[in-house]
Structures are given as structure tokens and as C-alpha cells.
Design a protein around this motif. Structure first.
Motif, PDB file in Angstrom:
ATOM      1  N   PRO A   1      -1.406   2.949 -10.010  1.00 30.28           N
ATOM      2  CA  PRO A   1      -0.461   3.514  -9.037  1.00 30.28           C
ATOM      3  C   PRO A   1       0.342   2.415  -8.351  1.00 30.28           C
ATOM      4  CG  PRO A   1      -2.611   4.556  -8.817  1.00 30.28           C
ATOM      5  CD  PRO A   1      -2.795   3.374  -9.722  1.00 30.28           C
ATOM      6  N   ASP A   2       1.655   2.457  -8.519  1.00 31.73           N
ATOM      7  CA  ASP A   2       2.500   1.331  -8.098  1.00 31.73           C
ATOM      8  C   ASP A   2       3.672   1.765  -7.210  1.00 31.73           C
ATOM      9  OD1 ASP A   2       4.782   0.933 -10.944  1.00 31.73           O
ATOM     10  OD2 ASP A   2       3.812   2.740 -10.151  1.00 31.73           O
ATOM     11  N   PRO A   3       3.367   2.220  -5.980  1.00 30.28           N
ATOM     12  CA  PRO A   3       4.476   2.590  -5.100  1.00 30.28           C
ATOM     13  C   PRO A   3       5.440   1.416  -4.919  1.00 30.28           C
ATOM     14  CG  PRO A   3       2.377   2.580  -3.893  1.00 30.28           C
ATOM     15  CD  PRO A   3       2.064   2.290  -5.304  1.00 30.28           C
ATOM     16  N   SER A   4       6.685   1.715  -4.603  1.00 30.87           N
ATOM     17  CA  SER A   4       7.682   0.656  -4.434  1.00 30.87           C
ATOM     18  C   SER A   4       7.276  -0.338  -3.352  1.00 30.87           C
ATOM     19  CB  SER A   4       9.043   1.258  -4.078  1.00 30.87           C
ATOM     20  OG  SER A   4       9.467   2.134  -5.096  1.00 30.87           O
ATOM     21  N   SER A   5       6.425   0.110  -2.420  1.00 33.32           N
ATOM     22  CA  SER A   5       5.985  -0.752  -1.320  1.00 33.32           C
ATOM     23  C   SER A   5       4.744  -1.552  -1.677  1.00 33.32           C
ATOM     24  CB  SER A   5       5.674   0.118  -0.100  1.00 33.32           C
ATOM     25  OG  SER A   5       4.742   1.128  -0.469  1.00 33.32           O
ATOM     26  N   GLN A   6       4.408  -1.628  -2.942  1.00 34.04           N
ATOM     27  CA  GLN A   6       3.103  -2.150  -3.347  1.00 34.04           C
ATOM     28  C   GLN A   6       2.847  -3.600  -2.954  1.00 34.04           C
ATOM     29  OE1 GLN A   6       4.334  -2.760  -8.063  1.00 34.04           O
ATOM     30  NE2 GLN A   6       2.268  -2.249  -7.554  1.00 34.04           N
ATOM     31  N   ALA A   7       3.873  -4.333  -2.656  1.00 31.75           N
ATOM     32  CA  ALA A   7       3.646  -5.711  -2.216  1.00 31.75           C
ATOM     33  C   ALA A   7       3.135  -5.757  -0.777  1.00 31.75           C
ATOM     34  CB  ALA A   7       4.935  -6.519  -2.336  1.00 31.75           C
TER      35      ALA A   7
ATOM     36  N   ALA B   1      -5.094   7.688   1.416  1.00 32.36           N
ATOM     37  CA  ALA B   1      -4.743   8.692   2.422  1.00 32.36           C
ATOM     38  C   ALA B   1      -3.521   9.497   2.003  1.00 32.36           C
ATOM     39  CB  ALA B   1      -4.507   8.020   3.776  1.00 32.36           C
ATOM     40  N   GLU B   2      -2.581   8.853   1.327  1.00 33.45           N
ATOM     41  CA  GLU B   2      -1.346   9.531   0.926  1.00 33.45           C
ATOM     42  C   GLU B   2      -1.352  10.000  -0.519  1.00 33.45           C
ATOM     43  OE1 GLU B   2       1.220  10.167   3.051  1.00 33.45           O
ATOM     44  OE2 GLU B   2      -0.001   9.313   4.646  1.00 33.45           O
ATOM     45  N   ASN B   3      -2.439   9.683  -1.248  1.00 28.61           N
ATOM     46  CA  ASN B   3      -2.473   9.972  -2.694  1.00 28.61           C
ATOM     47  C   ASN B   3      -1.192   9.444  -3.348  1.00 28.61           C
ATOM     48  OD1 ASN B   3      -3.543  10.833  -5.101  1.00 28.61           O
ATOM     49  ND2 ASN B   3      -2.907  12.967  -4.837  1.00 28.61           N
ATOM     50  N   SER B   4      -0.954   8.178  -3.096  1.00 27.87           N
ATOM     51  CA  SER B   4       0.301   7.556  -3.512  1.00 27.87           C
ATOM     52  C   SER B   4       0.489   7.548  -5.014  1.00 27.87           C
ATOM     53  CB  SER B   4       0.343   6.108  -3.018  1.00 27.87           C
ATOM     54  OG  SER B   4       0.225   6.056  -1.612  1.00 27.87           O
ATOM     55  N   GLY B   5       1.760   7.610  -5.385  1.00 29.36           N
ATOM     56  CA  GLY B   5       2.144   7.455  -6.787  1.00 29.36           C
ATOM     57  C   GLY B   5       3.074   6.283  -6.909  1.00 29.36           C
ATOM     58  N   GLY B   6       4.121   6.457  -7.649  1.00 32.12           N
ATOM     59  CA  GLY B   6       5.062   5.376  -7.906  1.00 32.12           C
ATOM     60  C   GLY B   6       5.784   5.702  -9.194  1.00 32.12           C
ATOM     61  N   PRO B   7       6.666   4.816  -9.651  1.00 31.91           N
ATOM     62  CA  PRO B   7       7.425   5.118 -10.870  1.00 31.91           C
ATOM     63  C   PRO B   7       6.538   5.387 -12.083  1.00 31.91           C
ATOM     64  CG  PRO B   7       8.377   3.224  -9.731  1.00 31.91           C
ATOM     65  CD  PRO B   7       7.092   3.552  -9.026  1.00 31.91           C
TER      66      PRO B   7
END
Lengths: 478, 478
Positions: B135-141, B150-156
Motif C-alpha cells: 500500500p503506497d499512498p502518495s504521502s508515503q514518505a 486507521a484509514e485503511n489506506s490505499g494508493g495508486p
């Protein structure tokens, strides 16, 4: 222990609503429902309801709830952990008359089907559009979607395609008080994942009446290989090597010598007589990639001492190979009058250790244990062979099964890979989870099922008295 | 509205336990924490706690619980729905001092890391072993694992690899009363999927202190392509065609003309000046398969009128292409002093319709709206451009954003694709879910959070008074 008789007025009201086809009371009719695939325990319900619509389901549950009567849902009864055993539960509610296909959306690759629809029929519905429904338990020709959701069912293709929850987009659920919830599980839907919580809750949070399922594009090409090894240890190492090479096989199944003996007698595939273990490796995807992947698989197997590696050349040969695997359980009858299917999981790297432990346990309890595994997932299915007319042997089978599951826990795994806790493994929950977690689970269940009328005595240990069975059942540790 | 002052004795006890680095009270220190990426609303906590261990976290929460004081967890504050806004919440608890790597198990492809560990650092930890965290949200850095869960984040790369819950094997959670739960999510673990329920619960069920994550083998080869279209409509059709061809791209991202204008000015990739829309299509897997897949993608794009199709030839070109996408948000400053990122989702087949609706809404409210999409998932990110010094324009932005989300619902989608409900979208929950479902969600939350002290006012609509902001915020429908 039989249930007290139900109020005649209630039964009349239910019969009036459901019709003659929707309500069963006769001894002969009820006998069918006295157990599922977990045959070590049986109990007869006093009444079986077969609602035909969500509204009938809702109204039936509401009436039972108002009368304070416990009930248990049932799909096709193929489960193997006693999840729909009506132990101390007067009423069973079956979904077999809810088989409508509500919606087919090929463009967006989804279908909505009622809970009584058979798993394999979902695939049959869409296969001419080049799609299929991925979770494929061995019982898929009989098991229902409602049961699949309740058990979060997997199957041999779980390794690549995941389990039911990975394909679940929405649920229609009748709560234990009769209220109907529409739960969506689309990506990011928002709020709390209620449909996710219900998935795998084994019928203890309500009764699923319909599900929206995601479909998967049928792969362009499939390559099914068979690799033969001197023993399970070598086969396990090959499993690790295949995964380490970066491949994601669609399926990676192992069968040991005892299983091979049985299936060869039953289906005559042509397994070598001296095979210690075989791997069935299935790869799917673009045709251009498969040859390369088969080469990598072959290398991995050779490095681990495979004596033979074959690739099924045509659909007929592939079908026979899979038949040997999917109907392996049925073939066990060649070896023994009865068998008990256990279900556990360990980290894949611990497969060699659990296999050794199973061997020790077999020797300690003087039992033959055959092994089938979803090897890629570390999901083991030891088949403990016994004669059900020998109560002492039955007792040893139960003890051995428990010891195998405790060994799974010790190796960092868990006491169920896919068959659920049901009634069979409630005693192992405290070994699997700490008291705080068990309390949280009980609290969660109470949110949905505050009066504990919907499928009590399942999953979490309860105070239920031991149901008399014709064979002694050892309690607690030993 | 500022919070009442905290009991001095409590603060002293906390300072004694956490040390000077673990407790912040000064005005300047607290200002940092007054909002997350959702900058339209700000609120200052009275106190920020930064526990260094699970035990400190547990004890801190226990003290607050006993004193009846509400608190909100915070990771890196990169969320964009106000999930960690301390509105009417006196105490914030940050995880930035919990950054230990607890366990690395390369063979079984998993790591256990504390909640404050940065997403990209997980991949950096294991990439030399040929693995990565998908899972690589744009904010991953910058974003943390605790926040991701908590957000069940995804990404591209969600399209192929799924979201956080698909890679979550276990959680350590501090309940709102301070109790610590160890939740396992291994295949088939048994019982109820508590870790699954916590995932995506946006900090309302407790505070995650550590997570066990599954790792994915880094693919052998990657092919990244850029396709240029006359407009978003054509690009959307190409998306459908690519998926219909049976391909599962690792990523399938769309950017429209406004976005292209901004990123070209910022990064100089070399996008054509007259591009109506571009698709970034990434394929990964075995090298032998990629060329074939690229051919299929090219065909699909050409059939939909692509004016140009390029394949990134080397890692440098690929990195620049992805920089254009992942830093697109930051480039918006080239076009406008402020922008609001919306987040919604529609069935993929409805992408053309939502794009049209966004165009109508932009005209109706006289706003420029740029579009970035995880097109393969139907997850849209309309970027509404505005000047924050113009309160009337701000009001139009809020209305337009809401109308876009309502349009998503009408088209069969939902009001959040991946950014969560937070505080931003609580008013849209009744439009998304029926009253029975909302009640069930509230009951579920109460199981974990019975005194409503942990992150109140998030996700579900509450009776909280409107927090004063420097700009008018319209209430209800419009």
C-alpha cells in the motif's frame, strides 16, 4: 437432550406465513438436519423453516425473537466444524428456497445472488462472459454462498485469489431481531466494515439473505503441473522455493502417500506407486508468461529432489488431476470406514515441522493420518483415519486432532485455516486468544445478537452442557 | 471554542510518566497539531502526549479514561478528512516516538512495526531482500503505519495489490480504557475479525500501537506507460477496455488537462501541451509477460483514440513519470493559491458520467476543478481550486464538493474512496447508509468506546456544535 415442545400457536403462525413447503416438523424430515459435515455430534431441531424471501426470513426471525426462541441458520450443511449443529437450539432456518439471482452486472464484474445459491452456479452463470467466482471450496458443487460468507470460505485457489471476504462487495443481513440491514463493502465505503465483520462470523451475528460478489476475469491460459517427491519434507521445501522465486501460483496443493494411495485406487490418474508426496501446481495468466513460470517451477522442484514433473497437456488431463484432489476426501473410504478432517494453519516456513509433529502424533495415538494441504498458505488438512464402531479409537482421534491444532499454535499458526471454529473448536479459543480479546469478541457478538438467540454455543466457549453422543467425548486437556 | 483547562494533578502525573519529551503544553508546540491535511478546520489541543512504548500509551489512556477526558490519536497528520482534528477534544496522543521495528521475518514475508513507523521506511527495510510493502499512498514518505491502518489506506497500486487490510496480519491495539489487545488476522484465525473492524475505523475504536504487515515480492519487471488522449472521456473508455482485456495493471492513473498543466510547469516531464487527459499504466510481473501486456494496452488505447503512447525506457524516466503523479497535488500551487482535494468512488463503468457531472458542477459553481483518478478503481480525486482569502469562493467549494459526492452516490458509488469520513463527511453518512446500519455502526463503536472518549465526533454525525472557522461553512443540504 431434546428441546422442549414449541408453542403450537407460534408454529401455526409460521406455517400460515411460510406455507407447507416452508415449514418442516415431521421426524423423518428433520433427521436430514441433525448434523453437517462434522458428523461426530448430532442434534435434531424441533422445527425447520425454509423462507422463500428476505421478507419471510425477516418476519420468521422476528417472531422467534419475540418468543425468545433460539435458532440456527443453515445453507447446504457442508460445513465441517458443526457450525449449523442445532445443539440446544429448537429451530433451524434453511436458505435452500432463496436461490434467486438478483442482479448480474458483467461490465462491473459483480453479481448479487441470494444466500441459497450454490457456489459453482455463480461461476456457471458468468463463465460464458469470461468471468468466474474465485473462492472454490472443494464442496463448491453443493455449498451455498450464504454459507461461504458465514465461513469466509476459501479453497485451493485462495493462494492467488484470496478468500470470500476479498470478493465480497455487499451483504443483505437479517439481524437476530428480524431487522434487515443492507451492508456495502465497496472500496472505501466509509464508516465501519460491518459486512467484513459478518464475514466469517459463522452465523452468529444474523442470517445472510443475499450477497453482492465480485467476479474475476477467467485467465487467458492455465498450466497445471504435477511434481512427485520422495516425501512431504522435500515437497514442503519445493513449496518454499516456488514462492521464494516470486511466483504466485493460482494453487499449490500437496497430498501425501496415504492420500495418493486412496485417490489412485479411486480415480486411476496414474500417480507413481512409490510417491512419497505430490504437489499440484497451477499457474494462470497470460499464455506468454506461463512457459517461463513452468520452467521456474520445474527448476525449484528439481532442486528439491523431485523424481518426476509433469504438465497436464489438455483439459481432460487437468480435470482428472483436479478430480483427484477435490474428491480426495471422498476417496478416503478406500482406506478406512471413517475419517476426521482436521483443519489448521502454520506459517509456510513451518510446514516441515508441522508435518513431523503430525507424524509423531500419529505414532503416539496409533492412528494413520493422511495429509492434504493448501501448501502455499500453510493450511493443513490432516485426515485422521478410524473406525467409528471403536469408541476407544474415536477418543484417540479427538485427542490427536486437538494435539495437532495445539502444535499449529506453538508453531505460530492457528487452530483453523478455513473450516471455522463452529462447535468443534470452541474449547481451543482460550488457547488461541487472550481473555481481553475473547471478551471483545463476546461484546461484538452482543451488539448484533444481544439475546444470544442466533446460533448460540458457537465460536466462543459457552456454558452449554455436553450433548450426549453415542461415543465418549473427552473434555478439556489430556 | 477552546477546551477547559486540564487538572494540574493529572498533567503532573502524565509528565512524570512520559518525561519532558513525552508531553507538550506550550502554545507554540501545540500549534503544529491544530489540523491535519484537511486545513479547512482547525482546533488546538490543550495537551499533546507522545508515549514511547505500548505500556506508556496504555497507562496514558487509562489515566485519561479514569478522568473522563476525551483524546484523539495522531500519526503524521497527513490525513485529508480531519480524522485527527482535536475539535472539542482536549488531549492529542501522537505515535511519533513509537518507531521501533519489532520483528522482521523475511522467510514468511512479514514485519511487525510500531505505529509511528513511516510507510516508505517499511519498504526500505526489506527491499534489499526483494520485498516491499504494497500500500503506497502518495504521502508515503511521511505517513505512518498506524495512520494507514486507521484509514485503511490505499494508493495508486491498490488496483492490483489491494488496500491496507489486505496486507494486515495483526494489530496491537490500546482500547479506550487503556487495555491492550493483541489481534491476529492470519488466514482463518477463528472468531471474529476484530483487527479487520479496527482497520479503517479512523481512530475511533482505540489507538493502534503496532501492526504486523504482510510483504509482497518485488516483481521481476515493471513496464510503465503513458498514453495521451483528447479528453477524459476517451481516457475513461480506454480504462474500461484495458480491464476488459483481462489485464490487471499494477496501477492505472488518470490526470486531466489542468493537472497536466500544473505538473508540466513544476516538473517538466514533457507532457504534450494539448493533452486532454493522460493515463499512466503500470504493469508488473514476469519480464516475459510484460511485452505482450504492453501490446494489449497499446491496442486498447489506440482504439480509444490515443494520440500518443510511450513506454518509460529506464528507471529515471519511470521515476519522473511517477513524480509527476505522486507530487501532482503539490504542483497545484502553480494554478491556484489553495485547492481542496475531494475523494469519492464510482463503479468504473460510470467514470465518464462522473466526469461529466464534475464538469457541470464546476460550471455551476464557477470553479476550476482539476481531476486525478485511480481510474482502475473508479476512485476520483477532483481538486477544487480556490483562493482562501475569498470566503464566498470557499463556500462554493464546499457546496461543489458535496454535490460531487452526492453524484457519486447517485451513480452507485460512495462518498469516500480512501480518505475516510473523518470530520469532513459525517453529514454525508445518512445519505450513504440507512438508519439501521448507522445504528449498528454506533453500537459497534460503543463496544470498543463506551464512554465515547476516543476520537469523538468522527465518522458518525454527532451533536457537536459547529467549530468557529474563519470562513463560513454551510450546513446541511443546499
Amino acid at each position: 437432550m431434546s428441546n422442549p415442545p414449541l408453542d403450537a400457536g407460534l408454529v401455526t403462525r409460521l406455517r400460515r406465513m411460510l406455507g407447507e413447503e416452508g415449514l418442516l416438523t415431521g421426524e423423518a424430515a428433520l433427521r436430514v438436519y441433525e448434523c453437517d459435515g462434522y458428523t461426530l455430534e448430532k442434534a435434531r431441531p424441533s422445527l425447520v423453516l425454509l423462507p422463500a424471501t428476505t421478507q419471510e426470513m425477516s418476519r420468521s426471525v422476528e417472531l422467534l425473537h419475540k418468543a425468545g426462541i433460539a435458532f440456527v441458520p443453515r445453507g447446504a450443511g457442508t460445513g465441517v466444524s458443526g457450525g449449523c449443529l442445532p445443539a440446544d437450539i429448537p429451530v433451524m432456518i434453511g436458505t435452500s428456497r432463496m436461490q434467486r439471482i438478483r442482479r448480474v452486472d458483467i461490465d462491473n464484474r459483480r453479481v448479487e445472488v441470494e444466500a441459497g445459491v450454490v457456489n459453482l452456479d455463480v461461476t456457471r452463470l458468468v463463465e460464458s462472459d469470461g468471468l468466474h467466482y474465485a473462492p472454490d471450496p472443494s464442496s463448491q458443487a453443493a455449498c451455498t454462498i450464504g454459507g461461504n460468507v458465514a465461513e469466509n470460505s476459501g479453497g485451493p485457489h485462495t493462494l492467488k485469489y484470496g478468500v470470500t471476504v476479498n470478493h465480497l462487495l455487499g451483504l443483505e443481513l437479517v439481524l437476530p431481531d428480524g431487522e434487515v440491514l443492507q451492508l456495502s463493502r465497496e472500496a472505501g465505503s466509509g464508516g465501519f466494515d460491518l459486512a467484513g465483520v459478518v464475514t466469517g462470523s459463522e452465523g452468529t451475528l444474523g442470517i445472510i439473505t443475499s450477497a453482492t460478489l465480485a467476479l474475476v476475469k477467467t485467465p487467458q491460459a492455465v498450466a497445471t503441473m504435477l511434481a512427485v517427491f520422495p516425501g512431504v519434507l522435500e515437497a514442503s521445501r519445493a513449496v518454499s522455493a516456488i514462492i521464494a522465486a516470486g511466483l504466485v501460483p493460482a494453487a499449490l496443493e500437496m497430498m501425501d502417500a496415504l492420500v495418493i494411495e486412496a485417490v489412485e485406487a479411486a480415480y486411476g490418474f496414474g500417480f507413481p506407486a512409490d510417491a512419497g508426496a505430490v504437489l499440484i501446481i497451477e499457474l494462470d495468466g497470460l499464455a506468454a508468461a506461463l512457459d517461463e513460470q513452468c520452467v521456474q517451477v520445474t527448476e525449484a522442484c528439481n532442486e528439491q529432489g523431485a523424481s518426476e514433473i509433469r504438465r497436464a497437456d489438455d483439459p481432460r488431463e487437468r480435470a482428472l488431476l483436479w478430480k483427484s484432489r477435490k474428491r480426495a476426501f471422498g476417496a478416503m473410504g478406500r482406506l478406512s470406514p471413517s475419517y476426521c478432517t482436521q483443519d489448521g494453519v502454520v506459517p509456510r516456513s513451518a510446514l516441515p515441522q508441522i508435518v513431523e509433529r503430525i507424524g509423531e502424533i500419529g505414532r503416539r495415538y496409533k492412528l494413520r493420518i493422511a495429509n492434504i494441504m493448501h501448501a502455499g498458505d500453510g493450511n493443513i488438512h490432516p485426515l485422521l483415519l478410524y473406525d467409528e464402531n471403536d469408541p476407544e479409537e474415536v477418543a484417540r482421534v479427538l485427542d490427536a486432532g486437538r494435539d495437532i491444532l495445539l502444535a499449529c499454535l506453538e508453531l505460530g499458526g492457528s487452530v483453523t485455516g478455513e473450516h471455522g471454529i463452529g462447535i468443534e473448536k470452541t474449547e481451543l479459543m482460550p488457547a488461541s486468544f487472550g481473555p481481553a480479546t475473547l471478551a471483545a469478541m463476546a461484546d461484538l457478538r452482543e451488539v448484533f445478537n444481544p439475546r444470544a438467540l442466533c446460533n448460540p454455543h458457537k465460536i466462543l466457549p459457552s456454558d452449554r452442557h455436553c450433548v450426549e453422543v453415542t461415543r465418549p467425548r473427552p473434555r478439556g486437556g489430556g
